[in-house]
Enzyme design. Structure first.
Site, PDB file in Angstrom:
ATOM      1  CG  ASP A  19      -2.031  -0.904   1.261  1.00  0.00           C
ATOM      2  OD1 ASP A  19      -2.077  -1.795   0.386  1.00  0.00           O
ATOM      3  OD2 ASP A  19      -2.891  -0.770   2.150  1.00  0.00           O
ATOM      4  CG  HIS A  27       1.763  -8.545   0.599  1.00  0.00           C
ATOM      5  ND1 HIS A  27       0.841  -9.464   1.057  1.00  0.00           N
ATOM      6  CD2 HIS A  27       1.719  -7.497   1.480  1.00  0.00           C
ATOM      7  CE1 HIS A  27       0.261  -9.006   2.152  1.00  0.00           C
ATOM      8  NE2 HIS A  27       0.773  -7.810   2.429  1.00  0.00           N
ATOM      9  CB  SER A  32       9.593   2.064   4.403  1.00  0.00           C
ATOM     10  OG  SER A  32       8.203   1.873   4.619  1.00  0.00           O
TER      11      SER A  32
END
Length: 259
Positions: free
Chosen positions: A86, A142, A226
């Site tokens: 996301d 992911h 990040s």
């Protein structure tokens, strides 16, 4: 006051002292009262979290939360590349013949970022995506495609902010920050997933070391702000989605191999 406190969590300099203090505060139980105002300030969708907000014991515990199963829809088509996080897809484009790519009008060396000229050469004339994760985003990453893990290694010892301010202030932020590179061999060529930590706490956490990588699988998280950069080996069948500065979620389609 709240704005000043929360902004300081994500816009500190690379000072190891301030970063250590930040880590100590946010991982301590004394930070629990900050969770609700933090979630409110950043408009976090708390109803997606794995547990009710009262369950989390510290600000970092909440920040690194997992999601309830099924909250992200994965495009399962074998030939589709999905977003690993996301965040905001803040840049994308081609890698040139010198293994360089451009972010915010600054040129970065893929050799410097990957730490190896031979590894960088694989991605000549390939494609890259850069995702920025702000404090409001879900901070797990992911796998964007299925494949086999062939390399995983860490580089860099210090970390500076990777928000717009950090990128503007430093021309080497991606190649100097602590980062963990995972390289996959896939049916469509190599893909490098670069997780760039922020602040000196070096906040990349890998959940497992399995070599079989399944598209959509959660394999780690960031403890603080990040960036993730994907590098795609050149393949004439690959067509990227053109959508810079777009809010995106894990599982969203970002490209496809046509054959």
């Amino acid at each position: 006051m709240k704005k000043h406190i929360f902004t300081s969590f994500v816009e500190l300099t690379g000072s190891p002292v301030s970063s250590a203090l930040l880590k100590q505060l946010t991982t301590s139980r004394i930070s629990k009262p900050l969770i609700k105002p933090f979630a409110s300030f950043y408009h976090i969708q708390v109803d997606e979290a794995e547990y009710p907000i009262e369950h989390y014991k510290s600000l970092n515990d909440f920040f690194t939360r997992s999601l309830q199963p099924g909250k992200r829809k994965m495009d399962r088509s074998q030939k589709v590349l999905i977003s690993p996080v996301d965040g905001v897809l803040s840049d994308s484009g081609s890698i040139d013949t010198q293994q360089q790519f451009s972010v915010k009008d600054k040129i970065y060396s893929l050799t410097s970022l990957l730490g190896d000229a031979e590894k960088a050469a694989r991605y000549t004339n390939g494609y890259y995506y850069l995702f920025y994760l702000s404090p409001r985003h879900y901070h797990h990453f992911h796998y964007p495609i299925s494949g086999t893990l062939v390399n995983r290694y860490a580089l860099g010892s210090t970390s500076y902010p990777v928000n717009d301010l950090g990128i503007r202030m430093r021309s080497d932020v991606f190649s100097s920050n602590h980062r963990v590179i995972s390289e996959l061999s896939t049916d469509f060529g190599r893909i490098a997933i670069v997780k760039v930590g922020a602040l000196n706490v070096n906040s990349v956490r890998i959940a497992n070391s399995e070599t079989t990588c399944v598209k959509g699988q959660d394999f780690g998280h960031f403890a603080f702000g990040s960036t993730v950069i994907l590098f795609i080996e050149q393949n004439d069948a690959f067509t990227p989605e053109e959508m810079p500065f777009t809010e995106i979620q894990v599982g969203d389609r970002i490209g496809e191999w046509q054959s």
